[in-house]
Structure formats: structure tokens, C-alpha cells
Design a protein around this motif. Structure first.
Motif, PDB file in Angstrom:
ATOM      1  N   PHE A 157      45.935  36.890  33.789  1.00  0.00           N
ATOM      2  CA  PHE A 157      46.025  37.002  32.331  1.00  0.00           C
ATOM      3  C   PHE A 157      47.485  36.940  31.874  1.00  0.00           C
ATOM      4  O   PHE A 157      47.817  36.228  30.926  1.00  0.00           O
ATOM      5  CB  PHE A 157      45.375  38.303  31.850  1.00  0.00           C
ATOM      6  CG  PHE A 157      45.574  38.559  30.387  1.00  0.00           C
ATOM      7  CD1 PHE A 157      44.761  37.921  29.456  1.00  0.00           C
ATOM      8  CD2 PHE A 157      46.562  39.410  29.932  1.00  0.00           C
ATOM      9  CE1 PHE A 157      44.933  38.135  28.101  1.00  0.00           C
ATOM     10  CE2 PHE A 157      46.753  39.631  28.579  1.00  0.00           C
ATOM     11  CZ  PHE A 157      45.933  38.989  27.658  1.00  0.00           C
ATOM     12  N   ALA A 158      48.341  37.690  32.541  1.00  0.00           N
ATOM     13  CA  ALA A 158      49.756  37.711  32.168  1.00  0.00           C
ATOM     14  C   ALA A 158      50.379  36.323  32.337  1.00  0.00           C
ATOM     15  O   ALA A 158      51.179  35.894  31.494  1.00  0.00           O
ATOM     16  CB  ALA A 158      50.501  38.746  33.008  1.00  0.00           C
ATOM     17  N   TRP A 159      50.020  35.624  33.393  1.00  0.00           N
ATOM     18  CA  TRP A 159      50.538  34.266  33.578  1.00  0.00           C
ATOM     19  C   TRP A 159      50.085  33.362  32.436  1.00  0.00           C
ATOM     20  O   TRP A 159      50.881  32.614  31.874  1.00  0.00           O
ATOM     21  CB  TRP A 159      50.074  33.695  34.915  1.00  0.00           C
ATOM     22  CG  TRP A 159      50.369  32.226  35.009  1.00  0.00           C
ATOM     23  CD1 TRP A 159      51.556  31.661  35.355  1.00  0.00           C
ATOM     24  CD2 TRP A 159      49.486  31.160  34.696  1.00  0.00           C
ATOM     25  NE1 TRP A 159      51.460  30.288  35.281  1.00  0.00           N
ATOM     26  CE2 TRP A 159      50.198  29.956  34.870  1.00  0.00           C
ATOM     27  CE3 TRP A 159      48.164  31.092  34.278  1.00  0.00           C
ATOM     28  CZ2 TRP A 159      49.620  28.708  34.646  1.00  0.00           C
ATOM     29  CZ3 TRP A 159      47.598  29.859  34.065  1.00  0.00           C
ATOM     30  CH2 TRP A 159      48.329  28.681  34.246  1.00  0.00           C
ATOM     31  N   GLY A 216      39.201  42.962  30.184  1.00  0.00           N
ATOM     32  CA  GLY A 216      38.572  42.593  31.451  1.00  0.00           C
ATOM     33  C   GLY A 216      39.585  42.463  32.575  1.00  0.00           C
ATOM     34  O   GLY A 216      39.307  42.833  33.721  1.00  0.00           O
ATOM     35  N   ALA A 217      40.757  41.937  32.255  1.00  0.00           N
ATOM     36  CA  ALA A 217      41.815  41.811  33.261  1.00  0.00           C
ATOM     37  C   ALA A 217      42.324  43.179  33.686  1.00  0.00           C
ATOM     38  O   ALA A 217      42.617  43.396  34.876  1.00  0.00           O
ATOM     39  CB  ALA A 217      42.957  40.957  32.719  1.00  0.00           C
ATOM     40  N   PRO A 233      44.818  44.232  39.734  1.00  0.00           N
ATOM     41  CA  PRO A 233      46.120  43.568  39.639  1.00  0.00           C
ATOM     42  C   PRO A 233      46.045  42.048  39.651  1.00  0.00           C
ATOM     43  O   PRO A 233      46.791  41.378  38.934  1.00  0.00           O
ATOM     44  CB  PRO A 233      46.889  44.083  40.859  1.00  0.00           C
ATOM     45  CG  PRO A 233      46.209  45.348  41.241  1.00  0.00           C
ATOM     46  CD  PRO A 233      44.783  45.199  40.837  1.00  0.00           C
ATOM     47  N   ALA A 234      45.158  41.479  40.441  1.00  0.00           N
ATOM     48  CA  ALA A 234      45.079  40.016  40.503  1.00  0.00           C
ATOM     49  C   ALA A 234      44.565  39.438  39.186  1.00  0.00           C
ATOM     50  O   ALA A 234      45.087  38.432  38.689  1.00  0.00           O
ATOM     51  CB  ALA A 234      44.163  39.587  41.650  1.00  0.00           C
ATOM     52  N   SER A 235      43.564  40.078  38.604  1.00  0.00           N
ATOM     53  CA  SER A 235      43.037  39.619  37.310  1.00  0.00           C
ATOM     54  C   SER A 235      44.087  39.744  36.219  1.00  0.00           C
ATOM     55  O   SER A 235      44.241  38.856  35.385  1.00  0.00           O
ATOM     56  CB  SER A 235      41.802  40.428  36.911  1.00  0.00           C
ATOM     57  OG  SER A 235      40.758  40.221  37.811  1.00  0.00           O
TER      58      SER A 235
END
Length: 143
Positions: A74-76, A62-63, A68-70
């Protein structure tokens, strides 16, 4: 025959057939061993991967689709200490489940049922799962 009479008849027939049957041993009778632990661990890790792993996978997909913001969110989340704990847990579940699955595959061929061999492989499986997880994360983090 009325309904209460029919129920009593069925109940009497069911009880008559079970009076002479041997009882199955209860868990207190069985001597616990590593093979029982690995069997239970196999089920737990499979369920963990199905629930937690699927949730993380769907969030990741989904991310990716969200832009990029999603994906940055997720990465954070996955690089926080709790995120790393979840990812290490999923990878440990994978490797433990894989090792015990390979053990079961060998058992399905009819090999490995001797008590010493079965105990040895049942002891090795969880240890191998931990070692493979450590090796996997060492490769990822030391690149």
C-alpha cells in the motif's frame, strides 16, 4: 370500463391538468454563474470522496490488518506518481467540499443571498479549496 378505456381516461385526466400550467425554464434560459459551478462541484467532490476516498481508506485499513507486507504494498502504491495524484485529488476534493459546505451552511442561516455576496463567496470557494490543498501538501512534504 375495460382496461384500455381506464388507461385512456387516466391519461386524459393527467393531460388535462398540465395544459394550463406554466413550463419550467430550461437550462438554456438560465445564465450560468459561479454559484451553479460551486453547487455542481460540491456534488462531484462529495461523490469522489465517497467512491475513491472510501476505496483508499478501505485499502489502507486492509493493509494495516494484513501485516507488514500488505502495508508495504500500500505504501509503495501511494508513493508512486499515480498514488500521489490520487491522494492530492482526494485532499482537494475534501477541501473544496468543505469550503462549499461552509458556504451552504451560511446560506442555510439566510445570509449571503445578495447577488454580489453570493457571487463573491461562490468564486472564493474553489480558490480556497486549491489553496488549502497546496498548504496541506506543503506542510506534509516540507517536514
Amino acid at each position: 370500463m375495460t382496461l384500455p378505456q381506464a388507461r385512456g381516461f387516466v391519461s386524459a385526466m393527467a393531460n388535462a391538468g398540465t395544459k394550463n400550467r406554466p413550463l419550467s425554464p430550461h437550462l438554456q434560459i438560465w445564465k450560468w454563474g459561479p454559484h451553479m459551478f460551486v453547487s455542481i462541484l460540491h456534488r462531484i467532490t462529495g461523490d469522489g470522496m465517497a467512491l475513491v476516498g472510501l476505496g483508499v481508506l478501505l485499502w489502507w485499513l486492509g493493509a494495516l490488518a494484513g501485516g507488514p507486507a500488505s502495508y508495504a504494498t500500500f505504501a509503495w502504491a501511494m508513493t508512486t506518481p499515480i498514488g500521489y495524484l490520487v491522494l492530492v485529488g482526494i485532499s482537494w476534493a475534501f477541501f473544496s467540499h468543505m469550503c462549499s459546505g461552509l458556504r451552504h451552511l451560511v446560506l442555510d442561516t439566510g445570509a449571503g443571498y445578495e447577488l454580489k455576496v453570493n457571487k463573491t463567496w461562490a468564486t472564493i470557494c474553489p480558490i480556497a479549496g486549491v489553496l488549502l490543498t497546496i498548504a496541506f501538501w506543503a506542510i506534509l512534504l516540507l517536514r
